[in-house]
Design an enzyme around this catalytic site. Sequence first.
Site, PDB file in Angstrom:
ATOM      1  N   HIS A 374       0.795  -1.229   0.000  1.00 11.69           N
ATOM      2  CA  HIS A 374       0.000   0.000   0.000  1.00 11.69           C
ATOM      3  C   HIS A 374       0.823   1.272   0.000  1.00 11.69           C
ATOM      4  O   HIS A 374       0.254   2.361   0.043  1.00 11.69           O
ATOM      5  CB  HIS A 374      -0.922   0.045   1.222  1.00 11.69           C
ATOM      6  CG  HIS A 374      -1.979  -0.997   1.207  1.00 11.69           C
ATOM      7  ND1 HIS A 374      -3.238  -0.776   0.716  1.00 11.69           N
ATOM      8  CD2 HIS A 374      -1.960  -2.279   1.616  1.00 11.69           C
ATOM      9  CE1 HIS A 374      -3.959  -1.880   0.829  1.00 11.69           C
ATOM     10  NE2 HIS A 374      -3.206  -2.802   1.369  1.00 11.69           N
ATOM     11  N   ARG A 567      -5.988  11.664   6.291  1.00 13.83           N
ATOM     12  CA  ARG A 567      -5.001  11.801   7.350  1.00 13.83           C
ATOM     13  C   ARG A 567      -4.062  12.986   7.033  1.00 13.83           C
ATOM     14  O   ARG A 567      -3.781  13.271   5.866  1.00 13.83           O
ATOM     15  CB  ARG A 567      -4.192  10.495   7.502  1.00 13.83           C
ATOM     16  CG  ARG A 567      -4.979   9.377   8.133  1.00 13.83           C
ATOM     17  CD  ARG A 567      -5.427   9.728   9.543  1.00 13.83           C
ATOM     18  NE  ARG A 567      -4.307   9.762  10.452  1.00 13.83           N
ATOM     19  CZ  ARG A 567      -4.041   8.837  11.363  1.00 13.83           C
ATOM     20  NH1 ARG A 567      -4.850   7.796  11.523  1.00 13.83           N
ATOM     21  NH2 ARG A 567      -3.006   8.950  12.151  1.00 13.83           N
ATOM     22  N   THR A 677      -8.495   6.616  -1.822  1.00 17.48           N
ATOM     23  CA  THR A 677      -9.793   5.981  -2.077  1.00 17.48           C
ATOM     24  C   THR A 677     -10.927   6.979  -1.889  1.00 17.48           C
ATOM     25  O   THR A 677     -12.003   6.793  -2.458  1.00 17.48           O
ATOM     26  CB  THR A 677     -10.010   4.766  -1.161  1.00 17.48           C
ATOM     27  OG1 THR A 677      -9.571   5.091   0.153  1.00 17.48           O
ATOM     28  CG2 THR A 677      -9.254   3.563  -1.673  1.00 17.48           C
ATOM     29  N   LYS A 681     -14.773   8.033  -3.791  1.00 11.42           N
ATOM     30  CA  LYS A 681     -16.056   8.318  -3.136  1.00 11.42           C
ATOM     31  C   LYS A 681     -16.582   9.678  -3.586  1.00 11.42           C
ATOM     32  O   LYS A 681     -17.782   9.844  -3.821  1.00 11.42           O
ATOM     33  CB  LYS A 681     -15.886   8.320  -1.607  1.00 11.42           C
ATOM     34  CG  LYS A 681     -15.440   6.979  -1.044  1.00 11.42           C
ATOM     35  CD  LYS A 681     -14.949   7.119   0.395  1.00 11.42           C
ATOM     36  CE  LYS A 681     -14.154   5.888   0.794  1.00 11.42           C
ATOM     37  NZ  LYS A 681     -13.380   6.089   2.031  1.00 11.42           N
TER      38      LYS A 681
HETATM   39  O1  73E Z   1      -2.812   5.700  -0.783  1.00 11.73           O
HETATM   40  C1  73E Z   1      -3.366   5.033   0.326  1.00 11.73           C
HETATM   41  C2  73E Z   1      -4.215   3.872  -0.175  1.00 11.73           C
HETATM   42  O2  73E Z   1      -5.329   4.341  -0.896  1.00 11.73           O
HETATM   43  C3  73E Z   1      -2.257   4.515   1.231  1.00 11.73           C
HETATM   44  O3  73E Z   1      -1.531   5.591   1.753  1.00 11.73           O
HETATM   45  C4  73E Z   1      -2.870   3.703   2.363  1.00 11.73           C
HETATM   46  O4  73E Z   1      -3.614   2.611   1.792  1.00 11.73           O
HETATM   47  C5  73E Z   1      -4.709   3.030   0.988  1.00 11.73           C
HETATM   48  C6  73E Z   1      -5.450   1.797   0.524  1.00 11.73           C
HETATM   49  O5  73E Z   1      -4.719   1.075  -0.408  1.00 11.73           O
HETATM   50  C7  73E Z   1      -1.816   3.184   3.287  1.00 11.73           C
HETATM   51  N1  73E Z   1      -1.956   3.034   4.616  1.00 11.73           N
HETATM   52  C8  73E Z   1      -0.798   2.536   5.067  1.00 11.73           C
HETATM   53  N2  73E Z   1       0.014   2.368   4.058  1.00 11.73           N
HETATM   54  N3  73E Z   1      -0.620   2.774   2.942  1.00 11.73           N
HETATM   55  C9  73E Z   1      -0.486   2.222   6.460  1.00 11.73           C
HETATM   56  C10 73E Z   1       0.813   1.927   6.836  1.00 11.73           C
HETATM   57  C11 73E Z   1       1.103   1.624   8.151  1.00 11.73           C
HETATM   58  C12 73E Z   1       0.100   1.626   9.102  1.00 11.73           C
HETATM   59  C13 73E Z   1      -1.200   1.918   8.738  1.00 11.73           C
HETATM   60  C14 73E Z   1      -1.492   2.215   7.417  1.00 11.73           C
END
Ligand code: 73E
Length: 842
Positions: A374, A567, A677, A681
């Site tokens: 991610h 965030r 995401t 929406k």
């Molecule tokens: O771009 C988003 C993405 O849409 C991305 O930053 C987020 O995941 C979303 C869903 O795919 C994300 N969260 C984290 N890494 N990427 C993350 C990392 C560590 C702890 C909690 C969340």
Amino acid sequence: GLQASPRDTSKIWELMDSYQGSDKLALQQSIVHHVEYTLARTRFDFSKFHSYQALSHSVRDRLIEAFNDTNLHFHQMDAKRIYYLSLEFLIGRCLQNALINLDLEEDYREALLDLGYKLEELYDEEVDPALGNGGLGRLAACFLDSLATLNYPSFGYGIRYTYGIFKQLIKDGYQVESPDFWLNNGNPWEIERLDVQYQIRFYGFVKKVWDHGVERSVWEGGETIMARAYDTPIPGYNTQNTIALRLWKSHPASEFDFSSFNTGDYFKALEQRQKAEYITSVLYPNDSTDAGKELRLKQQYLLVSASMQDIVRRFKRRKVLDWNAFPSKVAVQLNDTHPALAIVELLRILIDIEQLDNMSAWQIVTKSFNYTNHTVLPEALEKWGVPLIEKLLPRHLEIIYLINFLFLEKVQQKYPNNWGKLNSLSIVEEEGTKKVRMANLSIVGSKFVNGVAKIHTELLKTTIFKEFFEMHPNKFQNKTNGVTPRRWVRCANPALAALYDRVLGSDKWVQDMELLKQLESNVSDPQFVRDFQMIKMENKERFVHWIRKTCQVDLNIDSLFDIQVKRIHEYKRQLMNILYVIYRYLMIKESTPEERKRIVPRSVCFGGKAAPGYINAKRVIKLINSVADVINNDHQIGDLLKVVFMPNYNVSNAQIIIPAAELSQHISTAGTEASGTSNMKFIMNGCLILGTLDGANVEIDEAVGRENIFIFGTQIEDVDNMKEKMRNTDPHEYFPQELLKVFTEIDNGRFGHNEELKWIVDSIRYKNDNYLVGQDFKDYIKSQQQVDDLYRQPNEWAKKSIYNAIRSYKFSSDRTIQEYADEIWQLKPIKVPEPAAQKNER
Ligand code: 73E
């Protein structure tokens, strides 16, 4: 005495076979039944909240019927199941979603009106289960909705945190965190499974024993605790299929630790037991950063161990035990590397407990797991120190070394004596204190690895996972994220949903978003456009009302509602947004009366939490609030500009905010936001995007057409050059005049004489402007002008917004899940028979 007759299972089943009625009287009776028997309330003593509780229990009964049918049917069909492992599930409120998916919202609304209650008011009584930080956790929740709706046999596995993401309060402009004890008033949506518990071990040592000429490892000693299952039924839309979100809570082991009791220290012994409960007590509030704490590793292992034990137990209940059949019955999806130890845990179970040989076990594992990445941000890539793993999970460390050995042998075969390759591919990082690279472990242990948007997947293949991609090109796939139209259109925007129902002649679009294509021709129908504008107005009114209540700010309903909710992170550039707001404010102040007439009124709304330890993010919140204070109280400005920071952005607020937005900002530096995401929406709700070519914006741009989106900023291929230029240029030349002017106003204390406001500006001015705010500012201003120009033509604005809505179908999570099922899981849907057909089967 009385003697029981021989057990008559057919009689029991017959009694269980009847379903709860859904006519008005049956619904009313069931609500009242719960008031009396579940809540034990008398007729003189129940509030709105109690009514919500009774209603929820009534809905829960109906969910459980479908849930039980589903579990039985999947078992009878010996279905292959997909298991979605995630440290976060940001499901949001359950009541309305359940009513919509069960198609009971109208029936309950009427039943309640008769009793003197408004359904919508009861919705607001529900707390928000907020067991996630942001996009990653919300994605997991959307996926469950789609898995259920598309009839895929599946489970979500996660942690039942006692405290979800903190509640954000704003005091004196600063973020203050307060604990979210979401279970305070009970939770009608979960089923506690006292009979589903697994032992989890921490610490201890590995003993080697000889057994018929083979050396076996036995992990012993240390501490053991229990993980107990809590199931939340997840109903599909317009189907009987209802899947489980199974969340684990830690408990003390049931046996007493007699050794500590014997020492006579009774309280010490009890304290030890209480520590067990602590493991699942709080969600780590970091989004896109790795906390690296021992307790976090314990949480990860608890989730992984309980889930893998549960999966293996379910597999072993099949008629014949054939381990090679495991990958044809089980697919595990890792939501980022957070649950990556599942790979090691399954190996441990297969080798140490089921006594398979190493190679057979490894074959099974690598055919069963898949990993979704991610983020490419280096601070988010998980690495656990070898000494910590060795202490907490000594057997797992041995197995990790075994995996690494087998893998590096392959590397050596393919690239003989290429130390660079060995170094970057190795699961263990050797520099300094040795560390386990969880991404490398996940890639090596998985059949497929995927990114979450096209541009992100390309970046994985060319940067952080380049070496892996060269070695195993077919392992890498793209699965562009999606969001569920049930929650984000049908629940959040009932008026838009009703318009679609009416024009399309049915609600089929809720399950098949591609049907929205049929609306292309309606865009030239002035009545359709007016209907859309009316709906946007209604949603804006609902929002204005909510803002007045929560922020004590009055918004001008005719102003352009411009929203950035996500965030708070430097890479997301909320700072650039608020700096532009200041620029705009100065422009208004300097404008002549003639110019003022042409100014488009704006309401700029921010929302989002900062990780409690993220100082720069917290300072951005303070800056936004300081700017809001000045602008909103400047009588010269009046309705032309308003700024609000909406506290405690969460799923239920999002359902009010997003449908009201006319412009939404997704302005991360190219190459930093993996997907995003909320952008999806917003467009689904008929909103224009002001964004960079980053993450899923790239595909949104393709889907809606460049004429229907505002794109600006440095593109990914130029980012490195621009950073280089930034580092080599004097700040006074690098930053445009427009921005220097804004800096000066902040320096001069226009928004309060607060050192922190200066520091946040200094972080880009005199340190490194790593996210290219200075570089992109001019282009951003230009795009903002285009926004204003278009808003002066309401009809054109509306049409473009409609194009966004009806061309958003690609971004339904149904499409995403379909692709995962076809291209990664090899999973076929199994539809649970509807109640009428069900009876004979048993
Ligand atoms: O771009 C988003 C993405 O849409 C991305 O930053 C987020 O995941 C979303 C869903 O795919 C994300 N969260 C984290 N890494 N990427 C993350 C990392 C560590 C702890 C909690 C969340």
